[in-house]
Design a protein around this motif. Structure first.
Motif, PDB file in Angstrom:
ATOM      1  N   THR A 110      -3.366-107.950  21.089  1.00 28.39           N
ATOM      2  CA  THR A 110      -3.536-109.392  21.274  1.00 28.39           C
ATOM      3  C   THR A 110      -4.394-109.681  22.505  1.00 28.39           C
ATOM      4  O   THR A 110      -5.291-110.531  22.464  1.00 28.39           O
ATOM      5  CB  THR A 110      -2.159-110.069  21.429  1.00 28.39           C
ATOM      6  N   LEU A 111      -4.117-108.969  23.605  1.00 28.50           N
ATOM      7  CA  LEU A 111      -4.890-109.172  24.834  1.00 28.50           C
ATOM      8  C   LEU A 111      -6.354-108.777  24.641  1.00 28.50           C
ATOM      9  O   LEU A 111      -7.254-109.464  25.123  1.00 28.50           O
ATOM     10  CB  LEU A 111      -4.274-108.371  25.992  1.00 28.50           C
ATOM     11  N   ASN A 113      -7.910-108.838  21.799  1.00 23.55           N
ATOM     12  CA  ASN A 113      -8.479-109.871  20.934  1.00 23.55           C
ATOM     13  C   ASN A 113      -8.819-111.115  21.747  1.00 23.55           C
ATOM     14  O   ASN A 113      -9.882-111.721  21.569  1.00 23.55           O
ATOM     15  CB  ASN A 113      -7.482-110.203  19.820  1.00 23.55           C
ATOM     16  N   GLU A 114      -7.899-111.491  22.652  1.00 19.52           N
ATOM     17  CA  GLU A 114      -8.153-112.655  23.503  1.00 19.52           C
ATOM     18  C   GLU A 114      -9.291-112.379  24.480  1.00 19.52           C
ATOM     19  O   GLU A 114     -10.060-113.272  24.819  1.00 19.52           O
ATOM     20  CB  GLU A 114      -6.885-113.043  24.275  1.00 19.52           C
ATOM     21  N   LYS A 115      -9.386-111.124  24.939  1.00 15.35           N
ATOM     22  CA  LYS A 115     -10.450-110.755  25.878  1.00 15.35           C
ATOM     23  C   LYS A 115     -11.808-110.782  25.176  1.00 15.35           C
ATOM     24  O   LYS A 115     -12.809-111.201  25.754  1.00 15.35           O
ATOM     25  CB  LYS A 115     -10.182-109.353  26.439  1.00 15.35           C
ATOM     26  N   ASN A 117     -12.496-112.560  22.503  1.00 20.26           N
ATOM     27  CA  ASN A 117     -12.755-113.876  21.915  1.00 20.26           C
ATOM     28  C   ASN A 117     -12.487-114.964  22.940  1.00 20.26           C
ATOM     29  O   ASN A 117     -11.840-114.734  23.956  1.00 20.26           O
ATOM     30  CB  ASN A 117     -11.862-114.100  20.688  1.00 20.26           C
ATOM     31  N   ILE A 118     -12.983-116.161  22.648  1.00 20.72           N
ATOM     32  CA  ILE A 118     -12.816-117.304  23.551  1.00 20.72           C
ATOM     33  C   ILE A 118     -12.231-118.457  22.754  1.00 20.72           C
ATOM     34  O   ILE A 118     -12.620-118.686  21.601  1.00 20.72           O
ATOM     35  CB  ILE A 118     -14.175-117.703  24.168  1.00 20.72           C
ATOM     36  N   ASN A 119     -11.272-119.153  23.378  1.00 19.87           N
ATOM     37  CA  ASN A 119     -10.676-120.316  22.743  1.00 19.87           C
ATOM     38  C   ASN A 119     -11.652-121.486  22.866  1.00 19.87           C
ATOM     39  O   ASN A 119     -11.916-121.983  23.944  1.00 19.87           O
ATOM     40  CB  ASN A 119      -9.337-120.641  23.421  1.00 19.87           C
ATOM     41  N   LEU A 124     -10.204-119.446  18.028  1.00 19.87           N
ATOM     42  CA  LEU A 124     -10.733-118.264  18.700  1.00 19.87           C
ATOM     43  C   LEU A 124     -12.052-117.868  18.036  1.00 19.87           C
ATOM     44  O   LEU A 124     -12.113-117.676  16.818  1.00 19.87           O
ATOM     45  CB  LEU A 124      -9.749-117.096  18.588  1.00 19.87           C
ATOM     46  N   LYS A 127     -17.183-113.779  21.544  1.00 22.49           N
ATOM     47  CA  LYS A 127     -17.993-114.121  22.713  1.00 22.49           C
ATOM     48  C   LYS A 127     -19.467-114.272  22.338  1.00 22.49           C
ATOM     49  O   LYS A 127     -20.168-115.118  22.877  1.00 22.49           O
ATOM     50  CB  LYS A 127     -17.824-113.059  23.797  1.00 22.49           C
TER      51      LYS A 127
END
Length: 201
Positions: A110-111, A113-115, A117-119, A124, A127
């Motif tokens: 998850t981290l 994926n969040e790293k 990608n950007i909200n 999401l 980048k």
């Protein structure tokens, strides 16, 4: 009888005593009450009487051996149960650690994926796409700004030229008005002069 001082005699004497002590130790350990089950069976077979091709064994010895075997089995069962409980405990810890590892891997995924990608407005996006959108917006804004500056400069130059033309027109008009006034004044003077001449006549 005289004692000899020969060293070989002493060596043989000590050797015999040590072999005798070893035999006593072996016969002590090989009994029905001590040693392993295998040693107890060997002891039973050796000490049993022969009758033709059979071995005659004392009933008390068999009972003693049975008791030893049962004790060994009980001890082994206890050891097996203890080992099984240790195995179960270790398996429980392994399951717990596996579950914890799965949770950690899920969090890491998850981290990551969040790293990566950007909200962006609640969704999401990658980048790369975010950078493309951002630079596209910046490009459109810069293009709009350049267009505005060009139009502003063009409008400004037109306005300035119009003001200059208007000022020149105003000057020309003022000059024309001045000339008209002068002509009118001259005409009035001439008219007045004519009127004055006629009055005199």
């Amino acid at each position: 009888m005289k004692l000899t001082k020969n060293p070989i005699f002493y060596f043989l004497f000590i050797f015999c005593i040590s072999i005798n002590a070893q035999n006593r130790a072996i016969t002590k350990t090989k009994s029905l009450k001590e040693g392993t089950i295998d040693n107890q069976f060997e002891y039973l077979i050796k000490k049993s009487n022969r009758y033709q091709e059979f071995k005659v064994v004392k009933r008390s010895w068999l009972d003693q051996l049975k008791s030893s075997v049962n004790d060994s089995l009980v001890s082994m069962r206890k050891e097996l149960n203890a080992n099984q409980s240790i195995i179960n405990e270790k398996q429980s810890k392994i399951d717990q650690l596996t579950s914890s590892l799965d949770t950690s891997n899920s969090k890491v995924s998850t981290l990551n994926n969040e790293k990566d990608n950007i909200n962006f407005f609640g969704t999401l996006i990658s980048k790369g796409l975010y950078n493309t959108i951002l630079w596209s917006i910046i490009g459109f804004l810069i293009l709009g700004l350049i267009t505005y500056i060009i139009r502003f400069n063009r409008s400004n130059s037109i306005t300035k030229e119009t003001k200059d033309n208007f000022a020149e027109l105003e000057r020309e008009y003022e000059g024309h008005r001045q000339r008209s006034l002068e002509r009118e004044q001259q005409l009035r003077r001439k008219l007045q002069d004519e009127l004055n001449k006629q009055r005199k006549d």
